[in-house]
Design an enzyme around this catalytic site. Sequence first.
Site, short mmCIF file in Angstrom:
data_model
loop_
_atom_site.label_atom_id
_atom_site.label_comp_id
_atom_site.label_asym_id
_atom_site.label_seq_id
_atom_site.Cartn_x
_atom_site.Cartn_y
_atom_site.Cartn_z
N HIS A 268 0.87 -1.19 0.00
CA HIS A 268 0.00 0.00 0.00
C HIS A 268 0.89 1.23 0.00
O HIS A 268 1.35 1.67 1.05
CB HIS A 268 -0.92 -0.05 1.23
CG HIS A 268 -1.91 1.07 1.32
ND1 HIS A 268 -3.07 0.97 2.05
CD2 HIS A 268 -1.93 2.31 0.79
CE1 HIS A 268 -3.75 2.11 1.97
NE2 HIS A 268 -3.07 2.95 1.21
N HIS B 46 1.23 4.91 -2.32
CA HIS B 46 0.86 5.81 -3.42
C HIS B 46 2.16 6.46 -3.90
O HIS B 46 2.85 7.10 -3.11
CB HIS B 46 -0.10 6.89 -2.93
CG HIS B 46 -1.35 6.33 -2.31
ND1 HIS B 46 -2.55 6.28 -2.98
CD2 HIS B 46 -1.59 5.80 -1.08
CE1 HIS B 46 -3.47 5.74 -2.18
NE2 HIS B 46 -2.91 5.44 -1.03
N HIS C 133 -9.65 1.29 -1.04
CA HIS C 133 -9.57 1.89 0.30
C HIS C 133 -10.97 1.83 0.93
O HIS C 133 -11.95 2.24 0.29
CB HIS C 133 -9.16 3.36 0.23
CG HIS C 133 -7.70 3.59 -0.04
ND1 HIS C 133 -7.03 3.03 -1.10
CD2 HIS C 133 -6.79 4.34 0.63
CE1 HIS C 133 -5.77 3.42 -1.07
NE2 HIS C 133 -5.59 4.21 -0.03
N GLU D 35 -11.08 3.40 6.49
CA GLU D 35 -9.97 4.22 6.99
C GLU D 35 -10.60 5.34 7.82
O GLU D 35 -10.56 5.33 9.04
CB GLU D 35 -9.15 4.80 5.81
CG GLU D 35 -8.03 5.75 6.24
CD GLU D 35 -7.39 6.51 5.07
OE1 GLU D 35 -8.02 6.62 3.99
OE2 GLU D 35 -6.27 7.02 5.24
N ASP E 25 1.87 3.84 2.98
CA ASP E 25 0.85 4.73 2.39
C ASP E 25 1.50 5.89 1.63
O ASP E 25 1.59 5.85 0.40
CB ASP E 25 -0.11 5.24 3.47
CG ASP E 25 -1.50 5.57 2.96
OD1 ASP E 25 -1.78 5.33 1.77
OD2 ASP E 25 -2.32 6.06 3.77
N ASP E 26 1.91 6.93 2.36
CA ASP E 26 2.50 8.14 1.75
C ASP E 26 3.71 8.55 2.60
O ASP E 26 3.64 9.50 3.39
CB ASP E 26 1.46 9.27 1.72
CG ASP E 26 0.21 8.85 0.97
OD1 ASP E 26 0.26 8.81 -0.27
OD2 ASP E 26 -0.80 8.52 1.63
N1 HPA Z 1 -6.57 7.45 1.80
C1 HPA Z 1 -7.21 7.80 0.69
N2 HPA Z 1 -6.58 8.27 -0.37
C2 HPA Z 1 -5.27 8.42 -0.31
C3 HPA Z 1 -4.56 8.08 0.82
C4 HPA Z 1 -5.25 7.55 1.92
O1 HPA Z 1 -4.69 7.21 2.99
N3 HPA Z 1 -3.26 8.35 0.54
C5 HPA Z 1 -3.20 8.83 -0.72
N4 HPA Z 1 -4.42 8.88 -1.23
ZN ZN Z 2 -3.70 4.83 0.78
#
Ligand code: HPA
Ligand code: ZN
Length: 341
Positions: free
Chosen positions: A19, A21, A199, A202, A280-281
């Site tokens: 996961h 991006h 997703h 969350e 994630d990021d």
């Molecule tokens: N959630 C939804 N969209 C996203 C996320 C996330 O954690 N990170 C980058 N785009």
């Molecule tokens: Zn994500």
Amino acid sequence: MTSASLGDWLCAMPKAELHLHIDGSLEPGRMLQLAAKNAISLPYASTAEVEAAYRFEDLQSFLDLYYLGASVLRDEDDFYWLMMDYLQRCRAQNIVHTEIMVEPQTYAAQGVGLDVIMAGFKRAMAEARDGWGQSVLLILSMLRHLPEADALATLAAADAYRDSFVAIGLASSEQGFPPEGFQRLYAVAAERGYALTAHAGEEGPAANVRTALEKLGVARIDHGVRSVEDPALIEDLRQRQIPLTVCPLSNVRLRVFPGMAQHNLLELLDAGLLVTVNSDDPAYFGGYLNENFLALAEHLHLTRAQAETLLFNSFSASFLPAAEKQAFREQLVLAIDHWSA
Ligand code: HPA
Ligand code: ZN
């Protein structure tokens, strides 16, 4: 094992990330360099100013800066460096396999098409594969704040790159854009042979996880931490061994949990779910994959047995063919034995 030696061990072990991006790996220094090169004005004068802006209230406040950051990417070389920077991190962190989300709709906003993006990405991926054997799969990730018709058009445009994408995903603002709005997209993608992930759970409720499973037919859930609000759902996830790609540092930065000590990752793992750890990021949330593992070791009393399960899960939950998953798990067994010997 002490928490420090468990940390050393975790960093040294081969692992997969599922996961990530790619825009979320754009480091402040690279962002400023590309902004200057492409004559794009950003509200930041230094990397310190970029970092100071990264104090998020919620998912949307992060997404606003995330799309702003991605707006500096314009030509093939920009996409090459974005991918290469991340793949070099993979090499440094023993991430032997990674599944990367690519979001073409983000770049379409600035008139950049898939040909430019993919030329840069594929060049970096080939160099990493030939250079150190890096394994990479790409996920075509759609933005749920845009209309389903836009995602369907993106899916059609990706036909020219059908062999480059193993799966489709669904990201961006979960509140107000529930999974049921994308049933046609997922039906068409399934017909085209893509694996399916989304997703869910969350920032949105457990019901979104249920809907993604039942109405979109996903085989994997990105995040999914709010599934705990529905015990029957937890039981289904356990029985079906649906992977959850959980992102601890992201969840704390976006205030899904008040702090790492309150994160439910180990609770989900101990309940028998197929949980994985992901970043994630990483450029926005304070760490790459190893830093996510280190945070679990530091704040959640992660045991060596739990850590081993998470590492094996990272390969089992991947979209790789069964034989490749098995080969990676065997590589992990050898690394564990070698470390103990
Ligand atoms: N959630 C939804 N969209 C996203 C996320 C996330 O954690 N990170 C980058 N785009
Ligand atoms: Zn994500």
